[in-house]
Motif scaffolding. Structure first.
Motif, PDB file in Angstrom:
ATOM      1  N   ALA A  34     -18.702  18.556 -11.866  1.00 35.41           N
ATOM      2  CA  ALA A  34     -17.370  19.161 -11.923  1.00 35.41           C
ATOM      3  C   ALA A  34     -17.243  20.268 -10.885  1.00 35.41           C
ATOM      4  O   ALA A  34     -16.181  20.453 -10.285  1.00 35.41           O
ATOM      5  CB  ALA A  34     -17.106  19.709 -13.325  1.00 35.41           C
ATOM      6  N   VAL A  35     -18.331  20.999 -10.665  1.00 31.85           N
ATOM      7  CA  VAL A  35     -18.347  22.045  -9.636  1.00 31.85           C
ATOM      8  C   VAL A  35     -18.087  21.423  -8.261  1.00 31.85           C
ATOM      9  O   VAL A  35     -17.226  21.872  -7.495  1.00 31.85           O
ATOM     10  CB  VAL A  35     -19.689  22.807  -9.627  1.00 31.85           C
ATOM     11  N   LYS A  36     -18.851  20.384  -7.927  1.00 32.67           N
ATOM     12  CA  LYS A  36     -18.707  19.719  -6.629  1.00 32.67           C
ATOM     13  C   LYS A  36     -17.278  19.192  -6.439  1.00 32.67           C
ATOM     14  O   LYS A  36     -16.705  19.302  -5.345  1.00 32.67           O
ATOM     15  CB  LYS A  36     -19.701  18.563  -6.519  1.00 32.67           C
ATOM     16  N   ALA A  37     -16.721  18.627  -7.490  1.00 33.90           N
ATOM     17  CA  ALA A  37     -15.367  18.071  -7.397  1.00 33.90           C
ATOM     18  C   ALA A  37     -14.343  19.172  -7.142  1.00 33.90           C
ATOM     19  O   ALA A  37     -13.406  18.999  -6.353  1.00 33.90           O
ATOM     20  CB  ALA A  37     -15.024  17.318  -8.683  1.00 33.90           C
ATOM     21  N   PHE A  38     -14.522  20.337  -7.781  1.00 40.83           N
ATOM     22  CA  PHE A  38     -13.579  21.442  -7.607  1.00 40.83           C
ATOM     23  C   PHE A  38     -13.664  22.009  -6.186  1.00 40.83           C
ATOM     24  O   PHE A  38     -12.643  22.297  -5.556  1.00 40.83           O
ATOM     25  CB  PHE A  38     -13.862  22.531  -8.638  1.00 40.83           C
ATOM     26  N   VAL A  39     -14.891  22.136  -5.668  1.00 45.31           N
ATOM     27  CA  VAL A  39     -15.061  22.627  -4.298  1.00 45.31           C
ATOM     28  C   VAL A  39     -14.408  21.661  -3.314  1.00 45.31           C
ATOM     29  O   VAL A  39     -13.660  22.074  -2.412  1.00 45.31           O
ATOM     30  CB  VAL A  39     -16.555  22.817  -3.968  1.00 45.31           C
ATOM     31  N   GLN A  40     -14.656  20.367  -3.482  1.00 45.16           N
ATOM     32  CA  GLN A  40     -14.083  19.373  -2.576  1.00 45.16           C
ATOM     33  C   GLN A  40     -12.561  19.336  -2.667  1.00 45.16           C
ATOM     34  O   GLN A  40     -11.862  19.179  -1.656  1.00 45.16           O
ATOM     35  CB  GLN A  40     -14.660  17.989  -2.876  1.00 45.16           C
ATOM     36  N   GLN A  41     -12.058  19.503  -3.870  1.00 45.45           N
ATOM     37  CA  GLN A  41     -10.606  19.516  -4.076  1.00 45.45           C
ATOM     38  C   GLN A  41      -9.953  20.620  -3.232  1.00 45.45           C
ATOM     39  O   GLN A  41      -8.895  20.413  -2.616  1.00 45.45           O
ATOM     40  CB  GLN A  41     -10.329  19.759  -5.564  1.00 45.45           C
ATOM     41  N   ASN A  42     -10.603  21.767  -3.166  1.00 39.85           N
ATOM     42  CA  ASN A  42     -10.034  22.880  -2.406  1.00 39.85           C
ATOM     43  C   ASN A  42     -10.257  22.732  -0.903  1.00 39.85           C
ATOM     44  O   ASN A  42      -9.447  23.204  -0.105  1.00 39.85           O
ATOM     45  CB  ASN A  42     -10.592  24.199  -2.937  1.00 39.85           C
ATOM     46  N   ARG A  43     -11.328  22.054  -0.511  1.00 44.51           N
ATOM     47  CA  ARG A  43     -11.490  21.713   0.912  1.00 44.51           C
ATOM     48  C   ARG A  43     -10.342  20.798   1.353  1.00 44.51           C
ATOM     49  O   ARG A  43      -9.757  20.981   2.423  1.00 44.51           O
ATOM     50  CB  ARG A  43     -12.828  21.006   1.132  1.00 44.51           C
TER      51      ARG A  43
END
Length: 204
Positions: A34-43
């Motif tokens: 979920a962390v990785k997905a949130f970071v990628q979402q903001n990229r």
């Protein structure tokens, strides 16, 4: 495992320092995926930015194995680490902070970066609404149709819930019970069924 607080909903804050724009985003995130997905979402949402620094507590606040951070190209120790320090000081679990930076052409220096990233997260934390999370363990229990009503009642009495019910020749219930009340639930089930039924742990 004890109850702890998590963000009730995502929050966003922003600030400008020496022409650089910082967008601070906090979100509830359970687990590293979920962390990785949130970071990628903001990229993906900010393709014109130059840095996407982040820090996370992916599980309970005292679980040191679920901490992480990234400076994403900023000088080491000046972004992700102060962000993580602010998250740890909040007492929250299951939370990720991402700070998106649009560079304004003026270098901030070590102190300025620490203040921007750590201070930005601190600013966003003031906007967070907290929700209490009570850790639960999951079990399976197989019972007859005539037993379901009192098992349901027993689960509710111990603060648990029925996650899934499968009906066949017998009923197989998947139940979640707060860690601190598992022993009580086991005792009640044993007494009510005269030792015939038991909770079978499900590996997490």
């Amino acid at each position: 495992m004890h109850a702890y607080f998590v963000p009730a909903a995502p929050v966003t804050a922003s600030m400008e320092i020496k022409k650089s724009r910082f967008i601070i985003l906090l979100s509830p995130t359970q687990g590293i995926e979920a962390v990785k997905a949130f970071v990628q979402q903001n990229r993906d949402a900010h393709p014109g930015a130059v840095h996407y620094c982040w820090a996370c507590i992916a599980g309970p606040p005292l679980d040191s194995q679920q901490l992480g951070f990234s400076d994403d190209g900023e000088p080491p120790g000046n972004a992700g680490k102060p962000m993580l320090a602010r998250l740890m000081g909040s007492g929250l679990g299951e939370v990720t902070a991402v700070v998106v930076r649009y560079y304004g052409g003026i270098r901030l220096g070590t102190g300025g970066l620490v203040k921007a990233y750590g201070g930005g997260v601190q600013q966003a934390l003031k906007l967070i609404n907290r929700a209490e999370k009570i850790p639960q363990a999951e079990f399976m229990v197989s019972c007859g149709y005539e037993q379901q009503a009192w098992i349901d009642a027993m689960i509710k009495q111990t603060g648990g819930r029925v996650v899934q019910s499968d009906y066949g020749e017998s009923i197989i219930l998947r139940v979640a019970i707060p860690f601190g009340r598992v022993a009580l639930a086991e005792e009640k089930l044993r007494d009510l069924s005269r030792g015939a039924l038991q909770l079978t742990p499900i590996a997490q």
